[in-house]
Design a protein around this motif. Sequence first.
Motif, PDB file in Angstrom:
ATOM      1  N   ALA A  28       0.821  -1.233   0.318  1.00  0.00           N
ATOM      2  CA  ALA A  28      -0.020   0.084  -0.011  1.00  0.00           C
ATOM      3  C   ALA A  28       0.903   1.128   0.003  1.00  0.00           C
ATOM      4  N   LEU A  29       1.934   1.334   0.809  1.00  0.00           N
ATOM      5  CA  LEU A  29       2.935   2.371   0.742  1.00  0.00           C
ATOM      6  C   LEU A  29       3.493   2.712  -0.648  1.00  0.00           C
ATOM      7  N   VAL A  30       3.747   1.539  -1.305  1.00  0.00           N
ATOM      8  CA  VAL A  30       4.468   1.669  -2.625  1.00  0.00           C
ATOM      9  C   VAL A  30       3.535   2.386  -3.332  1.00  0.00           C
ATOM     10  N   VAL A  31       2.367   1.909  -3.457  1.00  0.00           N
ATOM     11  CA  VAL A  31       1.326   2.779  -4.510  1.00  0.00           C
ATOM     12  C   VAL A  31       1.241   3.937  -4.136  1.00  0.00           C
ATOM     13  N   PHE A  32       1.233   4.487  -2.830  1.00  0.00           N
ATOM     14  CA  PHE A  32       1.006   5.780  -2.243  1.00  0.00           C
ATOM     15  C   PHE A  32       2.112   6.362  -2.510  1.00  0.00           C
ATOM     16  N   GLN A  33       3.259   6.213  -2.334  1.00  0.00           N
ATOM     17  CA  GLN A  33       4.664   6.846  -2.738  1.00  0.00           C
ATOM     18  C   GLN A  33       4.760   7.160  -4.021  1.00  0.00           C
ATOM     19  N   ALA A  34       4.476   6.097  -5.093  1.00  0.00           N
ATOM     20  CA  ALA A  34       4.643   6.080  -6.495  1.00  0.00           C
ATOM     21  C   ALA A  34       3.948   7.441  -6.915  1.00  0.00           C
ATOM     22  N   ILE A  35       2.445   7.230  -6.734  1.00  0.00           N
ATOM     23  CA  ILE A  35       1.354   8.372  -7.156  1.00  0.00           C
ATOM     24  C   ILE A  35       2.114   9.516  -6.596  1.00  0.00           C
ATOM     25  N   SER A  36       2.413   9.792  -5.563  1.00  0.00           N
ATOM     26  CA  SER A  36       2.709  11.145  -4.810  1.00  0.00           C
ATOM     27  C   SER A  36       4.035  11.528  -5.562  1.00  0.00           C
ATOM     28  N   GLY A  37       5.010  10.414  -5.779  1.00  0.00           N
ATOM     29  CA  GLY A  37       6.267  10.753  -6.330  1.00  0.00           C
ATOM     30  C   GLY A  37       5.947  11.541  -7.764  1.00  0.00           C
ATOM     31  N   VAL A  38       5.166  11.004  -8.371  1.00  0.00           N
ATOM     32  CA  VAL A  38       4.843  11.493  -9.800  1.00  0.00           C
ATOM     33  C   VAL A  38       4.233  12.731 -10.011  1.00  0.00           C
ATOM     34  N   LEU A  39       3.002  12.952  -8.960  1.00  0.00           N
ATOM     35  CA  LEU A  39       2.613  14.141  -8.827  1.00  0.00           C
ATOM     36  C   LEU A  39       3.337  15.354  -8.501  1.00  0.00           C
ATOM     37  N   ALA A  40       4.413  15.036  -7.403  1.00  0.00           N
ATOM     38  CA  ALA A  40       5.077  16.036  -6.911  1.00  0.00           C
ATOM     39  C   ALA A  40       6.403  16.055  -7.720  1.00  0.00           C
ATOM     40  N   HIS A  41       6.626  15.332  -8.828  1.00  0.00           N
ATOM     41  CA  HIS A  41       7.961  15.402  -9.424  1.00  0.00           C
ATOM     42  C   HIS A  41       9.137  14.894  -8.663  1.00  0.00           C
ATOM     43  N   SER A  42       8.929  14.223  -7.625  1.00  0.00           N
ATOM     44  CA  SER A  42      10.230  13.695  -6.506  1.00  0.00           C
ATOM     45  C   SER A  42      10.574  12.568  -6.887  1.00  0.00           C
ATOM     46  N   LEU A  43      11.915  12.518  -7.373  1.00  0.00           N
ATOM     47  CA  LEU A  43      12.693  11.288  -7.558  1.00  0.00           C
ATOM     48  C   LEU A  43      13.019  10.744  -6.197  1.00  0.00           C
ATOM     49  N   ALA A  44      13.136  11.378  -5.123  1.00  0.00           N
ATOM     50  CA  ALA A  44      13.548  10.892  -3.844  1.00  0.00           C
ATOM     51  C   ALA A  44      12.181  10.093  -3.599  1.00  0.00           C
ATOM     52  N   LEU A  45      10.877  10.364  -3.567  1.00  0.00           N
ATOM     53  CA  LEU A  45      10.035   9.368  -3.412  1.00  0.00           C
ATOM     54  C   LEU A  45       9.892   8.384  -4.291  1.00  0.00           C
ATOM     55  N   LEU A  46      10.039   8.381  -5.565  1.00  0.00           N
ATOM     56  CA  LEU A  46       9.889   7.361  -6.675  1.00  0.00           C
ATOM     57  C   LEU A  46      11.230   6.286  -6.242  1.00  0.00           C
ATOM     58  N   THR A  47      12.281   7.091  -5.868  1.00  0.00           N
ATOM     59  CA  THR A  47      13.335   6.092  -5.289  1.00  0.00           C
ATOM     60  C   THR A  47      12.792   5.189  -4.112  1.00  0.00           C
ATOM     61  N   ASP A  48      12.286   6.166  -3.142  1.00  0.00           N
ATOM     62  CA  ASP A  48      11.963   5.247  -2.055  1.00  0.00           C
ATOM     63  C   ASP A  48      10.835   4.087  -2.220  1.00  0.00           C
ATOM     64  N   ALA A  49      10.007   4.550  -3.107  1.00  0.00           N
ATOM     65  CA  ALA A  49       8.912   3.495  -3.529  1.00  0.00           C
ATOM     66  C   ALA A  49       9.526   2.423  -4.263  1.00  0.00           C
ATOM     67  N   GLY A  50      10.348   2.607  -5.123  1.00  0.00           N
ATOM     68  CA  GLY A  50      11.171   1.458  -5.565  1.00  0.00           C
ATOM     69  C   GLY A  50      12.047   0.584  -4.683  1.00  0.00           C
ATOM     70  N   HIS A  51      12.600   1.187  -3.530  1.00  0.00           N
ATOM     71  CA  HIS A  51      12.974   0.435  -2.676  1.00  0.00           C
ATOM     72  C   HIS A  51      12.017  -0.489  -1.770  1.00  0.00           C
ATOM     73  N   ASN A  52      10.814   0.071  -1.427  1.00  0.00           N
ATOM     74  CA  ASN A  52       9.878  -0.492  -0.863  1.00  0.00           C
ATOM     75  C   ASN A  52       9.449  -1.520  -1.713  1.00  0.00           C
ATOM     76  N   LEU A  53       9.203  -1.251  -2.875  1.00  0.00           N
ATOM     77  CA  LEU A  53       8.696  -2.461  -3.733  1.00  0.00           C
ATOM     78  C   LEU A  53       9.799  -3.567  -3.528  1.00  0.00           C
ATOM     79  N   SER A  54      10.907  -3.440  -3.898  1.00  0.00           N
ATOM     80  CA  SER A  54      12.017  -4.388  -3.549  1.00  0.00           C
ATOM     81  C   SER A  54      11.750  -5.114  -2.224  1.00  0.00           C
ATOM     82  N   ASP A  55      11.502  -4.390  -1.365  1.00  0.00           N
ATOM     83  CA  ASP A  55      11.297  -4.896  -0.028  1.00  0.00           C
ATOM     84  C   ASP A  55      10.073  -5.782  -0.105  1.00  0.00           C
TER      85      ASP A  55
END
Length: 303
Positions: A28-55
Amino acid sequence: MSHSHGSHDHGTANYNRAFIIGITLNLALVVFQAISGVLAHSLALLTDAGHNLSDVLGLLLAWGANLLASRPPTQRFTYGLRRTSILAALANAIFLLVAVGAIAWEALQRFHEPAQVSGGVVIGVAIVGILVNTGTALLFLSGRKQDLNIRGAFLHLASDAIVSLGVVLAGIVIVVTGWNWIDPVVSLVISGVIIFGTWELLLDSVKLALDAVPEGLEPLAVRTYLTELPGVTQIHDLHIWGMSTSETALTVHLVIPGNHPGDDFLCRVSKELHDQFGIEHATIQVEQGDPNHPCGLEAEDKV
Protein backbone atom coordinates in the motif's frame (compact mmCIF):
# COMPACT_ATOMS: atom_id res chain seq x y z
CA MET A 1 28.88 -44.67 11.42
CA SER A 2 26.84 -43.31 14.27
CA HIS A 3 24.34 -40.53 13.78
CA SER A 4 22.75 -38.30 16.34
CA HIS A 5 21.24 -34.87 16.55
CA GLY A 6 20.07 -32.49 19.22
CA SER A 7 16.59 -31.13 19.59
CA HIS A 8 15.70 -29.43 16.34
CA ASP A 9 14.29 -25.93 16.12
CA HIS A 10 13.46 -25.76 12.45
CA GLY A 11 13.76 -22.06 11.72
CA THR A 12 12.62 -19.30 13.95
CA ALA A 13 9.13 -18.73 15.30
CA ASN A 14 6.20 -18.71 12.92
CA TYR A 15 6.34 -15.33 11.18
CA ASN A 16 3.42 -15.86 8.80
CA ARG A 17 1.37 -13.09 10.42
CA ALA A 18 4.34 -10.70 10.40
CA PHE A 19 5.00 -11.38 6.71
CA ILE A 20 1.35 -10.86 5.76
CA ILE A 21 1.13 -7.56 7.66
CA GLY A 22 4.49 -6.35 6.38
CA ILE A 23 3.73 -7.19 2.74
CA THR A 24 0.24 -5.63 2.83
CA LEU A 25 1.34 -2.37 4.48
CA ASN A 26 4.43 -1.95 2.30
CA LEU A 27 2.52 -2.68 -0.90
CA ALA A 28 0.00 0.00 0.00
CA LEU A 29 2.88 2.35 0.81
CA VAL A 30 4.51 1.66 -2.58
CA VAL A 31 1.35 2.66 -4.44
CA PHE A 32 0.93 5.77 -2.30
CA GLN A 33 4.58 6.84 -2.71
CA ALA A 34 4.66 6.16 -6.46
CA ILE A 35 1.51 8.21 -7.16
CA SER A 36 2.70 11.01 -4.87
CA GLY A 37 6.19 10.95 -6.39
CA VAL A 38 4.81 11.37 -9.92
CA LEU A 39 2.46 14.18 -8.87
CA ALA A 40 5.17 15.96 -6.86
CA HIS A 41 7.92 15.30 -9.46
CA SER A 42 10.05 13.86 -6.66
CA LEU A 43 12.70 11.32 -7.59
CA ALA A 44 13.41 10.82 -3.88
CA LEU A 45 9.84 9.59 -3.36
CA LEU A 46 10.00 7.38 -6.47
CA THR A 47 13.33 6.03 -5.22
CA ASP A 48 11.82 5.21 -1.86
CA ALA A 49 8.82 3.62 -3.60
CA GLY A 50 11.14 1.46 -5.70
CA HIS A 51 13.05 0.40 -2.62
CA ASN A 52 9.84 -0.44 -0.78
CA LEU A 53 8.69 -2.46 -3.80
CA SER A 54 11.92 -4.43 -3.66
CA ASP A 55 11.24 -4.96 0.04
CA VAL A 56 7.80 -6.36 -0.81
CA LEU A 57 9.38 -8.78 -3.26
CA GLY A 58 12.06 -9.59 -0.70
CA LEU A 59 9.44 -10.27 1.96
CA LEU A 60 7.59 -12.52 -0.48
CA LEU A 61 10.81 -14.41 -1.21
CA ALA A 62 11.66 -14.74 2.48
CA TRP A 63 8.14 -15.80 3.37
CA GLY A 64 8.03 -18.41 0.61
CA ALA A 65 11.42 -19.76 1.64
CA ASN A 66 10.33 -19.82 5.28
CA LEU A 67 7.34 -21.97 4.33
CA LEU A 68 9.38 -24.27 2.06
CA ALA A 69 12.11 -24.69 4.68
CA SER A 70 9.57 -26.16 7.10
CA ARG A 71 8.55 -28.93 4.71
CA PRO A 72 9.67 -32.46 5.71
CA PRO A 73 12.44 -34.36 3.87
CA THR A 74 11.64 -36.60 0.92
CA GLN A 75 13.49 -39.44 -0.78
CA ARG A 76 14.79 -37.00 -3.39
CA PHE A 77 15.37 -34.01 -1.08
CA THR A 78 16.81 -35.74 1.96
CA TYR A 79 17.43 -32.46 3.81
CA GLY A 80 14.01 -31.13 2.87
CA LEU A 81 13.95 -27.68 1.26
CA ARG A 82 15.76 -25.81 4.02
CA ARG A 83 18.32 -24.39 1.62
CA THR A 84 15.65 -22.32 -0.14
CA SER A 85 16.03 -19.80 2.68
CA ILE A 86 19.67 -19.26 1.65
CA LEU A 87 18.74 -18.92 -2.03
CA ALA A 88 16.00 -16.43 -1.13
CA ALA A 89 18.37 -14.28 0.91
CA LEU A 90 20.92 -14.32 -1.93
CA ALA A 91 18.31 -13.46 -4.57
CA ASN A 92 16.96 -10.68 -2.37
CA ALA A 93 20.40 -9.10 -1.94
CA ILE A 94 21.21 -9.29 -5.68
CA PHE A 95 17.84 -7.82 -6.63
CA LEU A 96 18.31 -4.89 -4.26
CA LEU A 97 21.77 -4.06 -5.62
CA VAL A 98 20.54 -4.15 -9.22
CA ALA A 99 17.61 -1.89 -8.33
CA VAL A 100 19.95 0.55 -6.59
CA GLY A 101 22.07 0.80 -9.74
CA ALA A 102 19.04 1.87 -11.77
CA ILE A 103 18.01 4.38 -9.12
CA ALA A 104 21.49 5.92 -8.90
CA TRP A 105 21.67 6.25 -12.70
CA GLU A 106 18.33 8.09 -12.81
CA ALA A 107 19.48 10.39 -10.00
CA LEU A 108 22.60 11.34 -11.97
CA GLN A 109 20.43 12.21 -14.98
CA ARG A 110 18.33 14.53 -12.77
CA PHE A 111 21.38 16.71 -12.09
CA HIS A 112 21.35 17.73 -15.76
CA GLU A 113 17.59 18.20 -15.92
CA PRO A 114 16.31 19.10 -12.43
CA ALA A 115 12.53 19.00 -11.96
CA GLN A 116 10.31 21.19 -9.83
CA VAL A 117 9.58 19.28 -6.61
CA SER A 118 6.64 19.78 -4.26
CA GLY A 119 8.42 19.74 -0.91
CA GLY A 120 5.26 19.64 1.16
CA VAL A 121 3.99 16.48 -0.52
CA VAL A 122 7.41 14.88 -0.16
CA ILE A 123 7.43 15.56 3.59
CA GLY A 124 3.91 14.22 4.18
CA VAL A 125 4.39 11.01 2.21
CA ALA A 126 7.79 10.32 3.75
CA ILE A 127 6.35 10.66 7.28
CA VAL A 128 3.83 7.96 6.40
CA GLY A 129 6.79 5.86 5.21
CA ILE A 130 8.56 6.28 8.53
CA LEU A 131 5.50 5.08 10.45
CA VAL A 132 4.85 2.06 8.19
CA ASN A 133 8.47 0.90 7.99
CA THR A 134 9.14 1.33 11.70
CA GLY A 135 5.99 -0.58 12.62
CA THR A 136 6.68 -3.48 10.23
CA ALA A 137 10.37 -3.66 11.19
CA LEU A 138 9.37 -4.20 14.82
CA LEU A 139 7.45 -7.32 13.74
CA PHE A 140 10.76 -8.98 12.85
CA LEU A 141 12.80 -7.59 15.74
CA SER A 142 12.86 -10.72 17.90
CA GLY A 143 14.05 -13.14 15.18
CA ARG A 144 16.78 -11.04 13.57
CA LYS A 145 19.63 -12.80 15.41
CA GLN A 146 18.56 -16.37 14.61
CA ASP A 147 17.67 -16.26 10.91
CA LEU A 148 19.36 -14.50 7.99
CA ASN A 149 16.02 -14.12 6.19
CA ILE A 150 14.39 -12.51 9.21
CA ARG A 151 17.46 -10.30 9.73
CA GLY A 152 17.28 -9.24 6.09
CA ALA A 153 13.63 -8.30 6.45
CA PHE A 154 14.29 -6.37 9.65
CA LEU A 155 17.34 -4.50 8.30
CA HIS A 156 15.61 -3.51 5.08
CA LEU A 157 12.52 -2.22 6.84
CA ALA A 158 14.54 -0.42 9.51
CA SER A 159 16.78 1.16 6.88
CA ASP A 160 13.66 2.23 4.99
CA ALA A 161 12.51 4.13 8.06
CA ILE A 162 15.86 5.94 8.16
CA VAL A 163 15.71 6.58 4.41
CA SER A 164 12.22 8.07 4.76
CA LEU A 165 13.59 10.36 7.45
CA GLY A 166 16.19 11.52 4.92
CA VAL A 167 13.42 12.22 2.42
CA VAL A 168 11.61 14.33 5.05
CA LEU A 169 14.77 16.37 5.57
CA ALA A 170 15.14 16.83 1.79
CA GLY A 171 11.55 18.04 1.56
CA ILE A 172 12.17 20.57 4.34
CA VAL A 173 15.28 21.89 2.56
CA ILE A 174 13.36 22.22 -0.72
CA VAL A 175 10.50 24.10 0.97
CA VAL A 176 12.89 26.49 2.77
CA THR A 177 15.47 27.07 0.01
CA GLY A 178 13.85 25.99 -3.26
CA TRP A 179 16.94 23.90 -4.08
CA ASN A 180 15.44 21.18 -6.26
CA TRP A 181 18.86 19.61 -6.82
CA ILE A 182 18.62 18.33 -3.22
CA ASP A 183 16.15 15.70 -4.49
CA PRO A 184 18.65 13.71 -6.64
CA VAL A 185 21.31 14.19 -3.97
CA VAL A 186 19.05 12.53 -1.41
CA SER A 187 18.37 9.76 -3.94
CA LEU A 188 22.10 9.06 -4.19
CA VAL A 189 22.43 9.08 -0.40
CA ILE A 190 19.50 6.68 -0.18
CA SER A 191 21.22 4.43 -2.72
CA GLY A 192 24.36 4.46 -0.58
CA VAL A 193 22.38 3.51 2.52
CA ILE A 194 20.72 0.63 0.67
CA ILE A 195 24.08 -0.67 -0.61
CA PHE A 196 25.60 -0.43 2.85
CA GLY A 197 22.69 -2.32 4.42
CA THR A 198 22.54 -4.93 1.67
CA TRP A 199 26.24 -5.70 1.25
CA GLU A 200 26.55 -7.71 4.46
CA LEU A 201 23.40 -9.66 3.59
CA LEU A 202 24.89 -10.46 0.17
CA LEU A 203 28.22 -11.62 1.64
CA ASP A 204 26.55 -13.77 4.31
CA SER A 205 24.22 -15.31 1.72
CA VAL A 206 27.09 -16.13 -0.66
CA LYS A 207 29.09 -17.67 2.17
CA LEU A 208 26.19 -19.89 3.22
CA ALA A 209 25.56 -20.87 -0.41
CA LEU A 210 29.21 -21.98 -0.57
CA ASP A 211 28.85 -24.06 2.63
CA ALA A 212 30.97 -21.73 4.75
CA VAL A 213 30.86 -21.97 8.54
CA PRO A 214 27.98 -19.67 9.61
CA GLU A 215 28.91 -16.28 11.06
CA GLY A 216 29.15 -16.24 14.85
CA LEU A 217 30.37 -19.83 15.07
CA GLU A 218 34.10 -20.32 15.69
CA PRO A 219 35.29 -23.56 14.02
CA LEU A 220 38.46 -23.69 16.13
CA ALA A 221 36.35 -23.74 19.30
CA VAL A 222 34.34 -26.68 17.94
CA ARG A 223 37.53 -28.51 16.96
CA THR A 224 39.01 -27.93 20.41
CA TYR A 225 35.87 -29.22 22.12
CA LEU A 226 35.85 -32.41 20.04
CA THR A 227 39.58 -33.01 20.47
CA GLU A 228 39.30 -32.77 24.26
CA LEU A 229 36.48 -35.32 24.54
CA PRO A 230 37.37 -38.31 26.77
CA GLY A 231 39.06 -41.11 24.82
CA VAL A 232 39.46 -39.11 21.60
CA THR A 233 43.02 -39.23 20.26
CA GLN A 234 42.39 -37.55 16.92
CA ILE A 235 39.65 -35.94 14.84
CA HIS A 236 39.45 -35.45 11.07
CA ASP A 237 37.03 -34.76 8.24
CA LEU A 238 35.38 -32.01 10.27
CA HIS A 239 32.81 -30.03 8.28
CA ILE A 240 30.46 -27.32 9.54
CA TRP A 241 27.93 -25.61 7.26
CA GLY A 242 24.54 -23.97 7.19
CA MET A 243 21.66 -26.24 6.21
CA SER A 244 19.48 -23.13 6.07
CA THR A 245 19.67 -19.55 7.27
CA SER A 246 18.87 -20.72 10.81
CA GLU A 247 20.22 -24.30 11.13
CA THR A 248 23.80 -25.53 11.30
CA ALA A 249 25.05 -29.03 10.50
CA LEU A 250 28.29 -30.84 11.38
CA THR A 251 30.02 -34.06 10.34
CA VAL A 252 33.21 -35.37 11.94
CA HIS A 253 35.29 -38.52 12.39
CA LEU A 254 36.45 -39.22 15.97
CA VAL A 255 39.35 -41.63 16.51
CA ILE A 256 38.71 -43.50 19.78
CA PRO A 257 40.98 -46.56 20.23
CA GLY A 258 39.36 -49.50 22.02
CA ASN A 259 35.69 -50.11 22.31
CA HIS A 260 32.92 -47.98 20.82
CA PRO A 261 31.91 -45.36 23.42
CA GLY A 262 28.20 -46.13 23.00
CA ASP A 263 25.03 -44.22 22.24
CA ASP A 264 25.13 -42.36 25.54
CA PHE A 265 28.42 -40.72 24.50
CA LEU A 266 27.02 -39.74 21.08
CA CYS A 267 23.84 -38.29 22.59
CA ARG A 268 25.84 -36.27 25.11
CA VAL A 269 28.21 -34.90 22.46
CA SER A 270 25.33 -33.96 20.14
CA LYS A 271 23.50 -32.19 22.95
CA GLU A 272 26.61 -30.24 23.94
CA LEU A 273 27.25 -29.27 20.31
CA HIS A 274 23.68 -27.98 20.21
CA ASP A 275 23.78 -26.18 23.55
CA GLN A 276 27.26 -24.67 23.25
CA PHE A 277 27.51 -23.96 19.52
CA GLY A 278 23.95 -24.02 18.18
CA ILE A 279 24.66 -26.99 15.91
CA GLU A 280 21.30 -28.61 15.17
CA HIS A 281 22.35 -31.61 13.12
CA ALA A 282 25.50 -33.59 14.07
CA THR A 283 26.69 -36.74 12.32
CA ILE A 284 29.59 -38.43 14.14
CA GLN A 285 31.65 -41.33 12.81
CA VAL A 286 33.68 -43.24 15.43
CA GLU A 287 36.88 -44.99 14.35
CA GLN A 288 39.39 -47.05 16.34
CA GLY A 289 42.46 -45.87 14.42
CA ASP A 290 43.50 -49.27 13.08
CA PRO A 291 46.62 -48.61 10.94
CA ASN A 292 45.72 -51.60 8.76
CA HIS A 293 42.45 -49.91 7.78
CA PRO A 294 43.17 -46.18 7.65
CA CYS A 295 40.40 -43.70 6.91
CA GLY A 296 40.58 -42.36 3.37
CA LEU A 297 39.46 -38.92 4.59
CA GLU A 298 42.11 -38.54 7.29
CA ALA A 299 44.24 -36.00 5.38
CA GLU A 300 43.33 -32.39 6.23
CA ASP A 301 43.20 -31.40 2.55
CA LYS A 302 40.91 -34.31 1.67
CA VAL A 303 37.23 -33.50 1.20
